[in-house]
Design an enzyme around this catalytic site. Structure first.
Site, mmCIF file in Angstrom:
data_model
loop_
_atom_site.group_PDB
_atom_site.id
_atom_site.type_symbol
_atom_site.label_atom_id
_atom_site.label_comp_id
_atom_site.label_asym_id
_atom_site.label_seq_id
_atom_site.Cartn_x
_atom_site.Cartn_y
_atom_site.Cartn_z
ATOM 1 N N SER A 105 31.614 31.431 38.840
ATOM 2 C CA SER A 105 32.222 31.372 37.332
ATOM 3 C C SER A 105 32.292 29.929 36.472
ATOM 4 O O SER A 105 32.302 30.032 35.218
ATOM 5 C CB SER A 105 33.663 31.917 37.564
ATOM 6 O OG SER A 105 34.719 30.888 38.302
ATOM 7 N N ASN A 138 37.675 52.418 30.844
ATOM 8 C CA ASN A 138 37.857 50.945 30.924
ATOM 9 C C ASN A 138 39.041 50.443 29.872
ATOM 10 O O ASN A 138 38.779 50.600 28.986
ATOM 11 C CB ASN A 138 36.565 50.097 30.938
ATOM 12 C CG ASN A 138 36.813 48.602 30.777
ATOM 13 O OD1 ASN A 138 35.978 48.058 30.196
ATOM 14 N ND2 ASN A 138 37.808 48.016 31.543
ATOM 15 N N GLY A 139 39.925 49.829 30.305
ATOM 16 C CA GLY A 139 41.092 49.396 29.570
ATOM 17 C C GLY A 139 42.322 49.685 30.014
ATOM 18 O O GLY A 139 42.605 50.085 31.236
ATOM 19 N N CYS A 190 37.405 47.270 34.581
ATOM 20 C CA CYS A 190 36.576 48.131 35.214
ATOM 21 C C CYS A 190 35.201 48.330 34.574
ATOM 22 O O CYS A 190 35.127 47.593 33.651
ATOM 23 C CB CYS A 190 37.277 49.562 35.073
ATOM 24 S SG CYS A 190 38.612 49.961 36.084
ATOM 25 N N TYR A 206 35.492 34.578 31.451
ATOM 26 C CA TYR A 206 35.669 34.975 32.792
ATOM 27 C C TYR A 206 35.001 36.044 33.219
ATOM 28 O O TYR A 206 33.964 36.166 34.276
ATOM 29 C CB TYR A 206 36.897 34.722 33.607
ATOM 30 C CG TYR A 206 36.881 35.265 35.170
ATOM 31 C CD1 TYR A 206 36.152 34.474 36.286
ATOM 32 C CD2 TYR A 206 37.563 36.529 35.239
ATOM 33 C CE1 TYR A 206 36.328 35.136 37.444
ATOM 34 C CE2 TYR A 206 37.594 36.880 36.422
ATOM 35 C CZ TYR A 206 36.934 36.115 37.937
ATOM 36 O OH TYR A 206 37.052 36.640 38.940
ATOM 37 N N ASP A 264 35.821 24.666 36.161
ATOM 38 C CA ASP A 264 36.056 26.092 36.411
ATOM 39 C C ASP A 264 36.430 26.853 35.165
ATOM 40 O O ASP A 264 36.684 25.812 34.049
ATOM 41 C CB ASP A 264 37.129 26.444 37.516
ATOM 42 C CG ASP A 264 37.164 27.414 38.147
ATOM 43 O OD1 ASP A 264 36.049 28.231 37.867
ATOM 44 O OD2 ASP A 264 37.678 27.771 39.213
ATOM 45 N N ASP A 265 36.437 28.200 35.389
ATOM 46 C CA ASP A 265 36.453 28.914 34.103
ATOM 47 C C ASP A 265 38.031 28.957 33.540
ATOM 48 O O ASP A 265 38.409 28.938 32.673
ATOM 49 C CB ASP A 265 36.057 30.374 34.145
ATOM 50 C CG ASP A 265 36.749 30.925 35.259
ATOM 51 O OD1 ASP A 265 36.393 30.745 36.516
ATOM 52 O OD2 ASP A 265 37.546 31.950 34.894
ATOM 53 N N CYS A 325 46.599 36.289 26.198
ATOM 54 C CA CYS A 325 47.248 35.499 27.592
ATOM 55 C C CYS A 325 47.004 34.198 27.130
ATOM 56 O O CYS A 325 47.667 33.379 27.858
ATOM 57 C CB CYS A 325 46.082 35.757 28.459
ATOM 58 S SG CYS A 325 44.231 35.440 27.863
ATOM 59 N N GLY A 349 34.628 45.338 38.977
ATOM 60 C CA GLY A 349 35.645 46.428 39.730
ATOM 61 C C GLY A 349 35.010 46.541 41.271
ATOM 62 O O GLY A 349 33.881 46.899 41.283
ATOM 63 N N CYS A 404 41.340 38.941 20.683
ATOM 64 C CA CYS A 404 42.418 39.083 21.261
ATOM 65 C C CYS A 404 42.922 37.877 22.225
ATOM 66 O O CYS A 404 42.111 37.788 23.239
ATOM 67 C CB CYS A 404 42.738 40.412 22.306
ATOM 68 S SG CYS A 404 44.344 40.355 23.174
ATOM 69 N N CYS A 436 38.358 41.003 23.465
ATOM 70 C CA CYS A 436 39.057 40.293 24.595
ATOM 71 C C CYS A 436 38.477 38.884 24.767
ATOM 72 O O CYS A 436 37.151 38.673 25.266
ATOM 73 C CB CYS A 436 39.029 41.165 25.810
ATOM 74 S SG CYS A 436 39.522 40.181 27.169
HETATM 75 P P1 AMP Z 1 44.065 31.092 40.571
HETATM 76 O O1 AMP Z 1 44.361 30.035 39.493
HETATM 77 O O2 AMP Z 1 44.282 30.865 41.920
HETATM 78 O O3 AMP Z 1 44.894 32.480 40.193
HETATM 79 O O4 AMP Z 1 42.377 31.539 40.656
HETATM 80 C C1 AMP Z 1 41.926 31.638 39.271
HETATM 81 C C2 AMP Z 1 40.435 31.640 39.454
HETATM 82 O O5 AMP Z 1 40.162 32.909 39.956
HETATM 83 C C3 AMP Z 1 39.658 31.596 38.135
HETATM 84 O O6 AMP Z 1 39.075 30.504 38.458
HETATM 85 C C4 AMP Z 1 38.658 32.478 37.960
HETATM 86 O O7 AMP Z 1 37.311 32.319 38.643
HETATM 87 C C5 AMP Z 1 39.106 33.621 39.097
HETATM 88 N N1 AMP Z 1 40.121 34.588 38.109
HETATM 89 C C6 AMP Z 1 40.345 34.432 36.861
HETATM 90 N N2 AMP Z 1 41.205 35.544 36.426
HETATM 91 C C7 AMP Z 1 41.155 36.264 37.397
HETATM 92 C C8 AMP Z 1 41.505 37.655 37.298
HETATM 93 N N3 AMP Z 1 42.173 38.268 36.589
HETATM 94 N N4 AMP Z 1 41.614 38.289 38.731
HETATM 95 C C9 AMP Z 1 40.742 37.710 39.700
HETATM 96 N N5 AMP Z 1 40.306 36.400 39.477
HETATM 97 C C10 AMP Z 1 40.363 35.781 38.608
#
Ligand code: AMP
Length: 476
Positions: free
Chosen positions: A285, A102-103, A2, A244, A347-348, A438, A28, A435, A238
């Site tokens: 991203s 937020n949190g 958020c 991301y 990708d991230d 994950c 958000g 943290c 975090c």
């Molecule tokens: P997927 O592996 O299909 O769940 O999609 C991952 C991609 O969604 C990542 O490359 C991020 O750009 C984006 N992403 C990462 N974490 C989240 C999240 N918690 N909610 C929505 N999009 C995310």
């Protein structure tokens, strides 16, 4: 997930809040709300959707006053109900209070049960209402906001950056581990606190500093007063904010997010070099990472996926088929850049794996010969309980799979995730000050059934204890 903002500004706050929330929209997209104090009572407006959809100029004109708070919401607890939209507003005795958070708290259930057994009722399903209940109870008893925040910090566990407005005075506080970001800025005729520095930039303001973990900031027309309420032995910022969630142009706890991502991209090449025709990203991203990878590898950065920038995350599709089609509308491969080419795609993160799989399929359909996937985070192994929407272990593709199995699932030619060491080094903090729940399944606060990092929290009889500091006021 958020975004929050609080502003005091002698020239009025509603337009300023609107632009600040616009800058935080990525945090958000489900709902947005603003509360202001006009000198007598609260003016408030909130609704489902993006900031620009919820607020019109005429609505903003009615949100009068020189102090106000705003919230953009991505729900992690509390379902998508209209009553859960923040800020939450209350009236008690002759006071008007508005709260945005937020949190994510991890002891909401116990606290809620306790209040319900004492006969209290709740009007939302959010953890934010618990925070409000604790604060209001103590403010009513002692009349002292510092004491109320002190008590609140002792009772709640989890991540929280909170902004509350009481009769036009704004208070902002951040959890003792500093899990969620929060910063303070100066604007022309007042002050702002916001989740990310980009909100201060949007108002042409000056970034002053981050809100310290465990700190309370009070802002009104007279200025700002800061009080250290609680001090924990360690921090636990975090790590996923850097990977991301935060905007790349945000400076968080002294670190420019773009630079972290670019450095990780460079390191990704050092850890997993490959010979290819081009480096591209999953926009937006993955872009800063891909630029770093291209720099270090000297392989040209060539965009091979174009993003439709008018499609937000609110484009929710009811069926899997529709969702897959949606990826195609959101990202369009450029066949001229892909046909017979070997490409690095950066990708991230990979969460469920569905996005990467679909994108690689599209790139192969467009003629790509090889797709070498490089990821800016280590494999995501465990859920987030502290505010990022990470599903259960069952839904996380890497929770029970080795990297090569994930590679096969997403049909990449090769796959490499950045090492945790390199990621931590790129951020520049001590590993114990982040943290990494994950990524490691080891959390900075006690969570039932999970492992806690004993070096991040002090325990007494199994209860979370932050070392409480004295109420030393420092002015700035
Ligand atoms: P997927 O592996 O299909 O769940 O999609 C991952 C991609 O969604 C990542 O490359 C991020 O750009 C984006 N992403 C990462 N974490 C989240 C999240 N918690 N909610 C929505 N999009 C995310």
């Amino acid at each position: 997930m958020c975004g929050i903002v609080g502003i005091v500004d002698a020239g009025g706050v509603s337009i300023q809040l609107y632009y600040a929330m616009y800058a935080l929209q990525h945090r958000g997209q489900e709902s947005a709300g603003i509360s202001t104090f006009d000198g007598i009572s609260l003016c408030k407006f909130k609704g489902q959707g993006l900031v620009a959809d919820v607020f019109s100029l005429s609505v903003l004109k009615d949100l009068k006053g020189t102090a106000g708070i705003g919230h953009v919401r991505y729900p992690t607890t509390g379902s998508n109900l209209p009553e859960n939209i923040q800020p939450l507003n209350f009236q008690f005795q002759d006071h008007f209070i508005s709260v945005a958070h937020n949190g994510n708290l991890v002891n909401t259930c116990e606290l809620r049960r306790e209040y319900e057994q004492a006969g209290q009722i709740f009007t939302t399903t959010t953890d934010t209402e618990i925070i409000a209940k604790i604060l209001i109870e103590e403010i009513t008893a002692s009349g002292c906001v510092e004491d109320a925040v002190h008590l609140c910090m002792k009772r709640i566990q989890g991540s929280y950056s909170v902004v509350i407005m009481i009769d036009g005075v704004i208070y902002a506080f951040r959890d003792p581990l500093g899990i969620k970001p929060f910063c303070l800025g100066k604007i022309e005729k007042g002050y702002i606190v916001a989740s990310e520095s980009v909100a201060i930039d949007a108002l042409g303001g000056k970034f002053l500093r981050d809100v310290k973990p465990g700190e309370l900031i009070r802002m009104d027309s007279e200025g700002v007063r800061c009080t250290q309420i609680a001090v924990a032995g360690k921090r636990a910022h975090c790590i996923f904010e850097y990977i991301y969630f935060a905007r790349a142009d945000a400076v968080m706890d002294g670190v420019l997010v773009y630079d972290v991502r670019r450095a990780i991209g460079q390191k990704l090449y050092e850890e997993a070099p490959v010979t290819a025709d081009s480096v591209g990203s999953v926009p937006d991203s993955g872009t800063a990472y891909a630029i770093g990878y291209a720099e270090r590898s000297r392989i040209p950065f060539v965009e091979s996926l174009m993003k439709n920038r008018y499609m937000g995350r609110t484009f929710i599709m009811p069926t899997q088929q529709a969702r897959e089609r949606a990826v195609r509308i959101k990202l369009n491969p450029i066949p001229g850049h892909l046909k017979d080419k070997s490409v690095v795609l950066v990708d991230d993160s990979i969460v469920r794996g569905t996005t990467s799989k679909r994108i690689i399929e599209m790139m192969r359909d467009a003629g790509a010969r090889e797709v070498h996937m490089r990821i800016g985070s280590p494999a995501i192994k465990a859920p987030c309980y502290l505010g990022v929407d990470m599903p259960t272990r069952k839904e996380l593709i890497a929770s029970d799979k080795a990297e090569d199995e994930v590679r096969r699932c997403i049909t990449a030619t090769s796959l490499h995730h950045i090492s945790l060491d390199a990621l931590v080094k790129a951020i520049g903090f001590d590993r114990e000050d982040l943290c990494t729940g994950c990524l490691t399944g080891c959390y900075p606060v006690p969570i039932e059934g999970e492992i806690v990092n004993p070096r991040q929290v002090d325990f007494v009889d199994g209860t979370f204890q932050s070392k409480l500091g004295s109420f030393e006021a420092e002015s700035s």
